[in-house]
Scaffold this active site. Sequence first.
Site, PDB file in Angstrom:
ATOM      1  N   PRO A   1       0.816  -1.215   0.000  1.00  0.00           N
ATOM      2  CA  PRO A   1       0.000   0.000   0.000  1.00  0.00           C
ATOM      3  C   PRO A   1       0.850   1.265   0.000  1.00  0.00           C
ATOM      4  CG  PRO A   1      -0.827  -1.589   1.584  1.00  0.00           C
ATOM      5  CD  PRO A   1       0.482  -2.123   1.093  1.00  0.00           C
ATOM      6  N   GLU A   2       0.441   2.236  -0.812  1.00  0.00           N
ATOM      7  CA  GLU A   2       1.133   3.508  -0.873  1.00  0.00           C
ATOM      8  C   GLU A   2       0.320   4.544  -0.110  1.00  0.00           C
ATOM      9  OE1 GLU A   2       2.414   4.549  -4.818  1.00  0.00           O
ATOM     10  OE2 GLU A   2       2.889   2.484  -5.330  1.00  0.00           O
TER      11      GLU A   2
ATOM     12  N   HIS B   1      -6.345 -14.995   9.960  1.00  0.00           N
ATOM     13  CA  HIS B   1      -5.309 -13.964   9.885  1.00  0.00           C
ATOM     14  C   HIS B   1      -5.682 -12.696  10.651  1.00  0.00           C
ATOM     15  CE1 HIS B   1      -3.447 -16.594   7.027  1.00  0.00           C
ATOM     16  NE2 HIS B   1      -4.446 -16.477   6.177  1.00  0.00           N
TER      17      HIS B   1
ATOM     18  N   ARG C   1       0.116 -12.162   5.222  1.00  0.00           N
ATOM     19  CA  ARG C   1       1.565 -12.334   5.038  1.00  0.00           C
ATOM     20  C   ARG C   1       2.374 -11.900   6.264  1.00  0.00           C
ATOM     21  NH1 ARG C   1       2.541 -10.313  -1.229  1.00  0.00           N
ATOM     22  NH2 ARG C   1       0.684 -11.293  -2.114  1.00  0.00           N
TER      23      ARG C   1
END
Length: 295
Positions: A2-3, A108, A131
């Site tokens: 993500p930016e 998760h 992740r």
Amino acid sequence: MPELPEVETVRRGLQPVMEGATVEGLVLNRPDLRFPFPEKLSERLQGQKIISLGRRAKYLLIEFEDGASLISHLGMSGSYRIEPDLRSSSGHRLADDFHYPRAKNTTHDHVVFHLQTENYGQRQVIYNDPRRFGFLLLCGAGELETHPSLKDLGIEPTGNSLSGAVLADLFRNKKITLKAALLDQRLIAGLGNIYVCEALWRSGLSPLRAARDVAQDPQLAESLATSVREVIAEAIVAGGSSLRDHRQADGTLGYFQHSFAVYDREDEPCRRCGATIQRIVQNGRSTFFCAACSA
């Protein structure tokens, strides 16, 4: 990963619920993410009121009433979502509760904030990260600006603070390429690969051009600064770009990817001149650009 627009979109989605809320409990479902969780984090935040939810570059900043702050990074697959607190049925319904059903693997769900909010009753804010490349770090009162994650960050590319004059000053005597300079977080904070490619195309500048060339031309510097600000602003309005894992706090996908002029459009026609979009690799990252109309 993500930016800035994706992180800002998440911040805006969480802000109405989290700001002013009191932490009734914090559940950590594992000992770590990318880094171990701060020692006794649940105990330290128990009963704390959240004063503000901010952002610096690609980091979410959760400030508490005792002056401490949580620095949250989403990593490659991290996301937050808001749900009613299942421990209580007294919470008022949010206007968009369950309005956007989202597939989620609760395996998760690594962090759960149980909150008593000011306007929505009891809520839980859940951090999900398949992740586990994101992280939560705790920063003491008055230590935020000197924290290792933040102290060397450059100017924010939002608002009007990034002008042509400021950009020229940052790029003066820089022999590196424009692409490398724009991605240098010590110069401009929060810019990533997607939006740099898009901003360079908008300004008609080649990613291979030396950064110092632009610094010597006020018109080019102003054009690039304007393009950066506009791309970031439009991406925030669009909810960011959902290429793989990014979702907003309400579960919806960002849609700025449908506006890409060059990114991920290799061999497709340029939307300005019709020539073929090219892909090259710079510093291990893909760069998409039109060589025909970029100088």
